[in-house]
Design an enzyme around this catalytic site. Structure first.
Site, PDB file in Angstrom:
ATOM      1  N   ASP A  98      -1.524  -0.851   6.071  1.00 26.37           N
ATOM      2  CA  ASP A  98      -1.725  -0.329   7.428  1.00 26.37           C
ATOM      3  C   ASP A  98      -3.144   0.122   7.713  1.00 26.37           C
ATOM      4  O   ASP A  98      -3.507   0.330   8.868  1.00 26.37           O
ATOM      5  CB  ASP A  98      -0.791   0.869   7.666  1.00 26.37           C
ATOM      6  CG  ASP A  98      -1.249   2.102   6.917  1.00 26.37           C
ATOM      7  OD1 ASP A  98      -1.349   3.173   7.527  1.00 26.37           O
ATOM      8  OD2 ASP A  98      -1.524   1.993   5.714  1.00 26.37           O
ATOM      9  N   ASP A 126       0.883  -1.159   0.000  1.00 25.41           N
ATOM     10  CA  ASP A 126       0.000   0.000   0.000  1.00 25.41           C
ATOM     11  C   ASP A 126       0.933   1.225   0.000  1.00 25.41           C
ATOM     12  O   ASP A 126       2.118   1.091   0.296  1.00 25.41           O
ATOM     13  CB  ASP A 126      -0.864  -0.038   1.263  1.00 25.41           C
ATOM     14  CG  ASP A 126      -1.655   1.246   1.452  1.00 25.41           C
ATOM     15  OD1 ASP A 126      -2.296   1.687   0.490  1.00 25.41           O
ATOM     16  OD2 ASP A 126      -1.606   1.802   2.555  1.00 25.41           O
ATOM     17  N   ASP A 181      -7.107  -1.899   3.917  1.00 25.60           N
ATOM     18  CA  ASP A 181      -6.138  -2.923   3.507  1.00 25.60           C
ATOM     19  C   ASP A 181      -6.459  -4.303   4.086  1.00 25.60           C
ATOM     20  O   ASP A 181      -5.863  -5.298   3.666  1.00 25.60           O
ATOM     21  CB  ASP A 181      -4.723  -2.525   3.949  1.00 25.60           C
ATOM     22  CG  ASP A 181      -4.218  -1.283   3.236  1.00 25.60           C
ATOM     23  OD1 ASP A 181      -4.554  -1.126   2.048  1.00 25.60           O
ATOM     24  OD2 ASP A 181      -3.514  -0.481   3.863  1.00 25.60           O
TER      25      ASP A 181
END
Length: 623
Positions: A516, A323, A520
């Site tokens: 995080d 990410d 996600d």
């Protein structure tokens, strides 16, 4: 050594001394038997008791049964020294194993020291009262004095300090914290007195989650551990029946078909030697110990692995997907430039901060931080927030607009484009364009090093998935050296991209996703291995992940992979070594070439070597 280990050591020394003395004495017959029973029972009484309990509970085939049968049989055949020596060396091997496990547990215990015993609540009289952290509600104010552990996650209201986070992150360097900073439980306050507003209950705080992860890690076994468990389940009965066949069949064949002397004692001794050699202690003990040590070493490095199965999967990782925000970037927006301003930069920032003062958006916070002075909201009137555009307000009687190009078009103000990558806040004062402010999400200091480290570790491809705009994502990926980047994705799109990558990769290669945020969590669950940022990551991401990085440093990903590979390498070294030596010695024992002393090496010697090799997994500093 603990008390139990010291007791075993004393028994070993006493038994060894007795054997040496008895070897020098000219004794024979029943007296010899009686005297040798002293060291034998001294060193082996607990093994005999365990073997008896196993038979009583119909769980016959284990290492205690093998040792009991082999040593009792050797003594009944008159080989007193060998019988006692087998039990003696077996206990020496058990002592080594106990010490190695203890060393691993102490490693984990150092992590467990982060568990706080109490929290300080300030009473009505101003005196501090120590209470159970479980009793502290969200929104309470706790006091942490110098030298104390922070018991619950929160935000610092008063005070300034230096924090020691080594137990959480594995990094010895302390860092400074002050008013407004978030603080996580488990770190140690090294200097000033702090007043902290709690943001979580104790059960949901960082320290509780860490302890829960470590304590439950052993319940999730790897394929190697499951293989060894199944192997021992069938292997031990098989060798017991094999030993019985070795003791009976050759003498019967010699006697009935060859007309030779059966030589029962010789073949029974071979069978007993076969039993000692076959004991699967080295495998049963060293394989779980290797994983336990690997998880302990990773914990000390600030990498929490939820089970040995995840450690095994991580070692096969060849694709790493990231990410962007909060993972490779800090997730903290800061003003990185003021362009085309028609007034002093400080004045433009003042107008922007005041206009945005009623908003809690990260962009607004970054403008107020850049302004750097207390915001007097009484100077602001007629605030109107226009969704997806920005805000208009009157500041000191001047009409101020702060927002994107759509807002400027709406107001009929011509803008000047920004060629830098980031979020652009265009400003207009009294209907005239006043310039624009560039706000950027800063890249983490070690993000580029993390990508280089992963490629050095043999990762085939790095990919970044983000919901951010294409130009921002492309620039970040280029700066970091990431191979592929996909931008403007919704959470569902991220799952689709990961599933596509899973289909395209080779079957033996594993894919790890690092994230995080709450969005996600689905991707972390879908990937072969999910890695979450533990310090600033959301609870949902940490819950869904298989591995948690306690200091949010992406460099730790490569370290975690190296730790896992070292651990798995040690596991396979022990498997090949133990099975190889035992196979050779079993054949030699059946042929009568290997005696009881060779059997002792094949059992205890191999176990000690395998255990000592296993605890190497604890040493991860140089990886």
């Amino acid at each position: 050594m603990n008390k139990k280990q010291k007791k075993v050591l004393i028994r070993i020394i006493v038994s060894a001394a007795c054997i040496l003395v008895l070897k020098l004495l000219p004794i024979d017959g029943y007296l010899k038997f009686a005297l040798y029973m002293i060291p034998y029972l001294t060193i082996g009484y607990d093994i005999l008791i365990k073997a008896g309990k196993g038979i009583w509970n119909r769980q016959v085939f284990d290492e205690n049964f093998l040792m009991a049968v082999a040593t009792v049989g050797a003594i009944l055949l008159g080989d007193y020294t060998e019988g006692v020596a087998v039990m003696l060396f077996y206990q020496i091997g058990e002592l080594f194993q106990s010490y190695a496990v203890g060393k691993s547990r102490r490693n984990i215990s150092e992590l467990m020291d982060i568990r706080p015993d109490y929290a300080n609540i300030e009473g009505e009289d101003g005196q501090l009262e120590q209470v159970d952290p479980d009793e502290v509600a969200v929104g309470s104010i706790i006091v942490v004095q110098p030298g104390e552990k922070v018991p619950i996650d929160g935000v610092i209201l008063e005070g300034k300090t230096t924090l020691n986070t080594s137990a959480l992150t594995g990094e010895s360097a302390p860092y400074d914290a002050g008013v407004g900073d978030e603080i996580i439980s488990g770190c140690i306050n090294m200097s000033g007195v702090l007043k902290i507003l709690t943001t979580k209950e104790f059960g949901e705080s960082t320290v509780s989650k860490i302890l829960d992860l470590v304590e439950n890690a052993s319940s999730k076994k790897s394929r190697s551990e499951n293989f060894i468990s199944k192997f021992a389940k069938y292997y031990t009965p098989a060798v017991c029946y094999g030993a019985v066949a070795l003791a009976i069949l050759p003498p019967v064949v010699r006697m009935l078909f060859l007309g030779l002397s059966p030589e029962w004692s010789d073949w029974i001794l071979r069978a007993l030697t076969f039993l000692v050699i076959s004991c699967p202690c080295a495998l049963v003990i060293s394989i779980p110990l290797s994983f336990f040590a690997g998880i302990g070493g990773a914990s000390n490095a600030g990498v929490l692995v939820k089970g040995s199965n995840y450690l095994e999967t991580l070692s096969q990782t060849k694709y790493v997907v990231f990410d962007k925000t909060g993972t490779m970037t800090q997730g903290v927006f800061e003003v990185s430039g003021v362009h085309h301003s028609v007034m002093d930069t400080e004045k433009l920032l003042e107008y922007a901060a005041l206009a945005e003062c009623h908003s809690s958006h990260p962009i607004s916070k970054s403008l107020q931080k850049a302004y750097g002075k207390p915001v007097d909201q009484s100077r602001v009137t007629d605030v109107e927030e226009i969704g997806g555009n920005g805000v208009v307000a009157k500041v000191d009687g001047h009409a101020v607009a702060a927002g994107n190009e759509k807002l400027m078009q709406r107001l009929g103000v011509e803008v000047m484009s920004c060629h830098s990558v980031g979020t652009v806040v265009h400003m207009a004062v009294d209907g005239v364009y006043a310039g624009h402010i560039l706000i950027s999400d800063l890249i983490k200091p070690h993000a580029k090093d993390a990508i280089l480290a992963l490629k050095a570790a043999g990762i085939k491809k790095t990919v970044m998935l983000t919901g951010d705009r294409a130009n921002v994502a492309d620039q970040v990926a280029a700066q970091l050296g990431i191979d592929e980047v996909y931008s403007e994705l919704l959470p569902g799109d991220k799952v689709e991209k990961v599933e596509k990558l899973l289909r395209e990769k080779e079957e033996k290669d594993k894919l790890a996703f690092v994230g995080d945020g709450i969005n996600d969590a689905p991707v972390l669950s879908r990937a072969d291995i999910g890695i979450a940022m533990g310090a600033m990551g959301s609870d949902a991401a940490i819950e869904a992940a298989d591995i948690v990085l306690m200091d949010d440093d992406p460099v730790k990903i490569a370290k975690a992979i190296k730790i896992s590979r070292k651990c798995i390498r040690i596991v396979y070294e022990n498997i090949y070594f133990a099975i190889g030596i035992k196979a050779i010695c079993l054949v030699l024992g059946a042929l009568g070439i290997a005696n009881m002393w060779a059997a002792i090496f094949a059992d205890v010697g191999v176990m000690v070597i395998a255990v000592l090799n296993a605890i190497r997994a604890l040493n991860v500093k140089r990886l």
